[in-house]
Design an enzyme around this catalytic site. Structure first.
Site, mmCIF file in Angstrom:
data_model
loop_
_atom_site.group_PDB
_atom_site.id
_atom_site.type_symbol
_atom_site.label_atom_id
_atom_site.label_comp_id
_atom_site.label_asym_id
_atom_site.label_seq_id
_atom_site.Cartn_x
_atom_site.Cartn_y
_atom_site.Cartn_z
ATOM 1 N N GLN A 64 51.027 -33.955 -35.613
ATOM 2 C CA GLN A 64 50.692 -33.403 -37.174
ATOM 3 C C GLN A 64 49.732 -34.309 -37.542
ATOM 4 O O GLN A 64 49.265 -35.531 -37.192
ATOM 5 C CB GLN A 64 51.711 -33.659 -37.793
ATOM 6 C CG GLN A 64 53.093 -32.867 -37.602
ATOM 7 C CD GLN A 64 53.966 -33.315 -38.394
ATOM 8 O OE1 GLN A 64 54.111 -34.109 -39.307
ATOM 9 N NE2 GLN A 64 55.557 -32.743 -38.174
ATOM 10 N N SER B 37 45.766 -33.280 -32.785
ATOM 11 C CA SER B 37 46.169 -33.904 -34.248
ATOM 12 C C SER B 37 45.250 -35.324 -34.368
ATOM 13 O O SER B 37 44.753 -35.727 -35.119
ATOM 14 C CB SER B 37 47.627 -34.321 -34.373
ATOM 15 O OG SER B 37 48.117 -35.233 -33.294
ATOM 16 N N ASN C 212 47.178 -39.292 -37.993
ATOM 17 C CA ASN C 212 48.088 -38.723 -37.120
ATOM 18 C C ASN C 212 49.268 -39.047 -36.600
ATOM 19 O O ASN C 212 49.235 -40.279 -36.481
ATOM 20 C CB ASN C 212 47.126 -38.125 -35.987
ATOM 21 C CG ASN C 212 46.688 -39.364 -35.205
ATOM 22 O OD1 ASN C 212 45.981 -40.199 -35.410
ATOM 23 N ND2 ASN C 212 47.201 -39.225 -33.872
ATOM 24 N N CYS C 213 50.218 -38.311 -36.239
ATOM 25 C CA CYS C 213 51.278 -38.513 -35.454
ATOM 26 C C CYS C 213 50.978 -37.786 -34.109
ATOM 27 O O CYS C 213 49.848 -37.410 -33.863
ATOM 28 C CB CYS C 213 52.535 -38.333 -35.980
ATOM 29 S SG CYS C 213 52.952 -36.514 -36.307
ATOM 30 N N MET C 214 52.184 -37.382 -33.174
ATOM 31 C CA MET C 214 51.759 -36.882 -32.163
ATOM 32 C C MET C 214 51.310 -35.561 -32.398
ATOM 33 O O MET C 214 50.374 -35.058 -31.700
ATOM 34 C CB MET C 214 53.189 -36.871 -31.264
ATOM 35 C CG MET C 214 53.177 -36.216 -30.162
ATOM 36 S SD MET C 214 54.657 -36.249 -28.999
ATOM 37 C CE MET C 214 54.192 -35.333 -27.708
#
Length: 346
Positions: A10, A52, A6-8
């Protein structure tokens, strides 16, 4: 599914067989805001902040590992750690390093900027909607409490910036906070009058006055303070380390800070605000449109290079100088437009 990280906003998925991914079906799943599938075997599912991380945690519980080619990344970490890991391999340059430093100093102040802006806006709205608010005990208290929250941040903004800068540069944080607070005190005006640098007719145009240089002066001043403090501590015996280094450091810093750094950075901060004001607040709508387009077009590349946090310093200068921020709304539209456009399905 091979990996999930995960990113912030997505969930980034790496799959073995790209042909089995059904983008349209994914888009219809409740909670999915968008799907980016612009390269084979890699899908980015936009679900929003917080979600996410939860999706990545669920994938980890199912035995799906984080990206194997990103050894420092893990679904056990939050999006900030993952983002930092992605950027770790990027090359630095002086401009990027400078903006990164400003970001590390000012980004933690963003919650205060947001709270201050909202309270200031609500207080102003109250005076417009209900001009006779002062006659009502309830609304008078509401107005004063909103103004109190606003003043608590704006009055001591330079102190917060000094504290954060000292922490970043390796100085004693409270000394940085003190240097920042000195910037706004009336003794600066008294000093300017004695040496002839104060403009009685137009105080805001004075070469030296309280607040001159603002947060830019504070950051540079605290950087200088950190150098002085480290040099002083090397020469002071350990048994005197608590008493004399703070005193000597401040005494050595305050004269060049007030007489040199504040006036010089005052011209810089005034110039920056003037340029932004002339472009973003121009009476010519064409200039405003073009300026907004260019700003929004450059913002996402800056995000990709990790340079966008440095702009927080400019937002802070605007907030401190004119009381509001004009640049950020245009830049925010770049992020909004990123997901408003049609997303590729293959």
């Amino acid at each position: 599914m091979l990996t999930a990280t995960n990113c912030m906003t997505q969930l980034r998925i790496h799959v073995k067989e790209d042909s089995k991914v059904h983008d349209e079906a994914l888009k219809k799943v409740e909670g999915v805001l968008g799907v980016v599938h612009d390269r084979a075997n890699h899908i980015e599912i936009v679900v929003g902040p917080g979600k996410s991380r939860k999706c990545a945690d669920i994938c980890a519980q199912l035995g799906i590992p984080a990206a194997a080619d990103e050894e420092t990344m893990s679904t056990d970490k939050d999006w900030k750690a993952n983002k930092a890991a992605l950027k770790a391999g990027q090359k630095d340059n002086p401009i990027k390093s400078m903006l990164k430093t400003f970001g590390e100093i000012f980004v933690p102040l963003i919650p205060g900027v947001i709270a201050t802006g909202l309270c200031s806006g609500l207080a102003t709205l109250l005076t417009q909607v209900y001009p006779g608010y002062a006659e009502s005990s309830f609304w008078n208290i509401v107005y004063n409490l909103l103004s109190l929250i606003n003043a608590s941040f704006m009055t001591y903004l330079t102190a917060w910036a000094g504290y954060r800068a000292a922490d970043r540069f390796g100085a004693t944080p409270i000394l940085g906070g003190m240097l920042g607070m000195m910037t706004t005190l009336g003794n600066i005006d008294n000093t300017a009058k004695v040496i002839g640098l104060y403009n009685e007719a137009q105080p805001l145009d004075a070469i030296l006055r309280a607040g001159r240089g603002g947060v830019l002066a504070v950051v540079i001043g605290v950087w200088f303070l950190a150098k002085i403090e480290k040099a002083v501590r090397k020469r002071i015996p350990d048994n005197l380390d608590i008493m004399f280094p703070p005193l000597i450091t401040l005494v050595l810093c305050v004269i060049p800070y007030v007489l040199i750094i504040m006036p010089l950075t005052g011209f810089v901060s005034t110039g920056l605000c003037w340029v932004v004001e002339q472009v973003c607040m121009s009476p010519n709508p064409i200039i405003r449109i073009v300026a907004g387009f260019i700003s929004a077009a450059l913002f996402l590349p800056m995000v990709a290079m990790g340079m966008h946090h440095g702009l927080v310093a400019l937002y802070t200068v605007q907030l401190e100088t004119i009381g509001f921020v004009t640049l950020y709304p245009a830049l925010a539209m770049a992020g909004a437009g990123r997901w408003a456009r049609p997303l590729p399905s293959s």
